[in-house]
Design an enzyme around this catalytic site. Sequence first.
Site, PDB file in Angstrom:
ATOM      1  N   THR A  35      49.572 -30.677-136.915  1.00 37.22           N
ATOM      2  CA  THR A  35      48.615 -31.848-136.544  1.00 37.22           C
ATOM      3  C   THR A  35      48.379 -31.922-138.805  1.00 37.22           C
ATOM      4  O   THR A  35      46.882 -30.656-138.341  1.00 37.22           O
ATOM      5  CB  THR A  35      47.868 -32.526-135.494  1.00 37.22           C
ATOM      6  N   LYS A 147      51.984 -22.645-132.165  1.00 40.56           N
ATOM      7  CA  LYS A 147      51.842 -24.068-132.368  1.00 40.56           C
ATOM      8  C   LYS A 147      53.452 -25.022-131.983  1.00 40.56           C
ATOM      9  O   LYS A 147      53.697 -25.399-132.876  1.00 40.56           O
ATOM     10  CB  LYS A 147      50.727 -25.003-133.568  1.00 40.56           C
ATOM     11  N   GLU A 180      40.778 -22.109-124.178  1.00 40.80           N
ATOM     12  CA  GLU A 180      40.520 -23.327-125.207  1.00 40.80           C
ATOM     13  C   GLU A 180      40.145 -24.199-124.914  1.00 40.80           C
ATOM     14  O   GLU A 180      40.461 -24.503-122.944  1.00 40.80           O
ATOM     15  CB  GLU A 180      41.632 -23.028-126.433  1.00 40.80           C
TER      16      GLU A 180
HETATM   17  C1  LIG Z   1      45.935 -26.869-127.404  1.00 42.58           C
HETATM   18  C2  LIG Z   1      45.571 -26.434-129.234  1.00 42.58           C
HETATM   19  N1  LIG Z   1      44.988 -25.256-129.334  1.00 42.58           N
HETATM   20  C3  LIG Z   1      43.729 -25.649-130.432  1.00 42.58           C
HETATM   21  C4  LIG Z   1      44.095 -26.742-131.678  1.00 42.58           C
HETATM   22  C5  LIG Z   1      43.526 -26.405-132.658  1.00 42.58           C
HETATM   23  O1  LIG Z   1      44.144 -26.231-133.506  1.00 42.58           O
HETATM   24  P1  LIG Z   1      43.678 -26.990-134.902  1.00 42.58           P
HETATM   25  O2  LIG Z   1      42.613 -26.465-135.293  1.00 42.58           O
HETATM   26  O3  LIG Z   1      44.850 -25.935-135.557  1.00 42.58           O
HETATM   27  O4  LIG Z   1      43.593 -27.851-134.910  1.00 42.58           O
HETATM   28  C6  LIG Z   1      45.269 -27.887-130.525  1.00 42.58           C
HETATM   29  C7  LIG Z   1      44.655 -28.702-132.164  1.00 42.58           C
HETATM   30  O5  LIG Z   1      45.949 -29.471-131.244  1.00 42.58           O
HETATM   31  C8  LIG Z   1      45.502 -27.842-129.489  1.00 42.58           C
HETATM   32  O6  LIG Z   1      46.363 -28.147-129.511  1.00 42.58           O
END
Ligand SMILES: Cc1ncc(COP(=O)(O)O)c(C=O)c1O
Length: 286
Positions: A35, A147, A180
Amino acid sequence: MTANTIIPVLINGATEDRVSSLDRGLLYGDGLFETIAVSNGEPVYWSRHMARLQAGCERLGIPWVDADRLADEARGLLQGVDRCVLKIVVTRGTGGRGYRPPPEPQPTRIIQRHPWPDFPARCGEQGVTVRLCEQRLGYNPLLAGIKHLNRLDQVMARQEWTDPDIMEGLMADTNGNLIEGTMSNLFVVQDQVLITPELGRCGVAGIMRAAVMELAGELPLQVALRDFGMTALLQADEVFLTNSVIGIWPVVRLGEHSWPKGKATQQLQQRLADLHREGNRRHDQG
Ligand SMILES: Cc1ncc(COP(=O)(O)O)c(C=O)c1O
């Protein structure tokens, strides 16, 4: 935006919005996604998102799809658009019934253009209220950090609350370590040290998390990767959340407990805003 709003989408480069019912992304969550914030018509941290996507493909054994082709397709979808969110999904493609991957997978590429979300400005300016989710994250070191499309933990957690004043839910692992948020990474500041969980067993290694850790080094603020639970969270001087779209949100309330929007958080927000003004070039280094 309602659930049925039509959004611009490309599937394997073609303007259509259907995938096969045999696509393994749909059947098993056998794929990955990114994303990506788009600012001034440019995807922010593009190369970092591509690097994580590629690392995820390698981890799952999905053939890499060629970042140049993804970049061309993304560019086509972004024409004339200044600010939006780009979502890129790569799956292992179609296969027969059963888990066994096809010997020569033909990955599916899905690129969607979403409107910029209308989170209130006060989230970044004044901070947000969060809750602690009951849903826990199990250990899965082989899938930690990437991811991947299996996001049922986050879906279960996100449906725990409907109160619009609660902007995010914090998630702990099965041992009570905070890992998180449902859609974000978690940081605390304690005695001038910026601490974030290590993410070797579960969690997504966020692009914004990595960027913030680098910015902290410039402040300078010491950074530590370390597990912590509720007690340490409540004793922290400052708490904040990060992701690619929200940037940095200070956390100011959880239940009866409150934190100030602290100095380190404000400095990091400022550094991020400066970087933004300097443009995408600096964003994409490293
Ligand atoms: C579960 C989860 N953790 C952390 C993040 C943060 O990731 P990023 O900094 O790459 O957007 C996301 C982003 O959608 C997420 O879904």
